[in-house]
Motif scaffolding. Sequence first.
Motif, PDB file in Angstrom:
ATOM      1  N   ILE A 160      33.647  35.547  42.631  1.00  0.00           N
ATOM      2  CA  ILE A 160      34.595  36.483  42.021  1.00  0.00           C
ATOM      3  C   ILE A 160      35.019  37.554  43.037  1.00  0.00           C
ATOM      4  O   ILE A 160      36.193  37.913  43.112  1.00  0.00           O
ATOM      5  CB  ILE A 160      34.010  37.105  40.742  1.00  0.00           C
ATOM      6  N   LEU A 161      34.086  38.037  43.833  1.00  0.00           N
ATOM      7  CA  LEU A 161      34.422  39.040  44.853  1.00  0.00           C
ATOM      8  C   LEU A 161      35.375  38.475  45.911  1.00  0.00           C
ATOM      9  O   LEU A 161      36.160  39.227  46.508  1.00  0.00           O
ATOM     10  CB  LEU A 161      33.152  39.580  45.511  1.00  0.00           C
ATOM     11  N   GLN A 162      35.336  37.165  46.139  1.00  0.00           N
ATOM     12  CA  GLN A 162      36.224  36.523  47.110  1.00  0.00           C
ATOM     13  C   GLN A 162      37.596  36.194  46.523  1.00  0.00           C
ATOM     14  O   GLN A 162      38.514  35.798  47.240  1.00  0.00           O
ATOM     15  CB  GLN A 162      35.585  35.238  47.631  1.00  0.00           C
ATOM     16  N   LEU A 163      37.738  36.360  45.217  1.00  0.00           N
ATOM     17  CA  LEU A 163      38.981  35.979  44.531  1.00  0.00           C
ATOM     18  C   LEU A 163      40.258  36.560  45.161  1.00  0.00           C
ATOM     19  O   LEU A 163      41.224  35.818  45.358  1.00  0.00           O
ATOM     20  CB  LEU A 163      38.878  36.352  43.052  1.00  0.00           C
ATOM     21  N   PRO A 164      40.316  37.851  45.506  1.00  0.00           N
ATOM     22  CA  PRO A 164      41.572  38.365  46.073  1.00  0.00           C
ATOM     23  C   PRO A 164      42.010  37.611  47.323  1.00  0.00           C
ATOM     24  O   PRO A 164      43.201  37.407  47.530  1.00  0.00           O
ATOM     25  CB  PRO A 164      41.239  39.821  46.397  1.00  0.00           C
ATOM     26  N   ASN A 165      41.073  37.184  48.148  1.00  0.00           N
ATOM     27  CA  ASN A 165      41.428  36.431  49.360  1.00  0.00           C
ATOM     28  C   ASN A 165      41.984  35.048  49.024  1.00  0.00           C
ATOM     29  O   ASN A 165      42.905  34.570  49.673  1.00  0.00           O
ATOM     30  CB  ASN A 165      40.213  36.287  50.278  1.00  0.00           C
ATOM     31  N   HIS A 166      41.435  34.405  48.016  1.00  0.00           N
ATOM     32  CA  HIS A 166      41.886  33.067  47.657  1.00  0.00           C
ATOM     33  C   HIS A 166      43.171  33.108  46.841  1.00  0.00           C
ATOM     34  O   HIS A 166      43.990  32.203  46.937  1.00  0.00           O
ATOM     35  CB  HIS A 166      40.781  32.318  46.895  1.00  0.00           C
ATOM     36  N   PHE A 167      43.352  34.137  46.048  1.00  0.00           N
ATOM     37  CA  PHE A 167      44.558  34.213  45.239  1.00  0.00           C
ATOM     38  C   PHE A 167      45.788  34.495  46.100  1.00  0.00           C
ATOM     39  O   PHE A 167      46.872  33.994  45.838  1.00  0.00           O
ATOM     40  CB  PHE A 167      44.422  35.254  44.134  1.00  0.00           C
ATOM     41  N   LYS A 168      45.637  35.262  47.153  1.00  0.00           N
ATOM     42  CA  LYS A 168      46.762  35.532  48.066  1.00  0.00           C
ATOM     43  C   LYS A 168      47.321  34.234  48.631  1.00  0.00           C
ATOM     44  O   LYS A 168      48.509  34.121  48.860  1.00  0.00           O
ATOM     45  CB  LYS A 168      46.302  36.424  49.214  1.00  0.00           C
ATOM     46  N   ALA A 169      46.444  33.256  48.831  1.00  0.00           N
ATOM     47  CA  ALA A 169      46.850  31.986  49.426  1.00  0.00           C
ATOM     48  C   ALA A 169      47.551  31.076  48.432  1.00  0.00           C
ATOM     49  O   ALA A 169      48.139  30.082  48.805  1.00  0.00           O
ATOM     50  CB  ALA A 169      45.635  31.275  50.012  1.00  0.00           C
TER      51      ALA A 169
END
Length: 151
Positions: free
Chosen positions: A141-150
């Motif tokens: 969940i903490l990594q979500l912003p990085n993956h959603f940008k992609a």
Amino acid sequence: MPHKIPESVLVVIHTPALEVLLIERADRPGFWQSVTGSLDAPDEALIDTATRELFEETGIIADGAGIVLRDWGLSNIYEIYPVWRHRYAPGVTHNTEHVFSVCVPRDAAVTLSPREHLNYAWLPYLDAADSCFSSSNAEAILQLPNHFKAE
């Protein structure tokens, strides 16, 4: 009952605003998590497991058009909690978890499986991470912003 396969998926369900859907386990009230589930067969494709578990646990259908599962290409190996080890073959102590996400509208209908879950909540991603009992779920969940940008 056959033993569970020690390979599973984790599906982080979120909105475009990075609100995350968490569900409360029926067998452990107070334990909140994203969608998780083991392969039904050793040759089941991970995307098929993620699609099946997403539907079984929330009623959300990954249709490949508007609601698309994203494979992060990330796997975690973790020790299976002792309370759940009886579900696996003798001597199995670790599970490999494959991470997926899916972006849905905030008003997406959620239908829980009462056998598996008691309640659900939409939380801002940082609050959702803090609420998870599983450290690998919280980290995803903490990594979500990085993956959603992609996406």
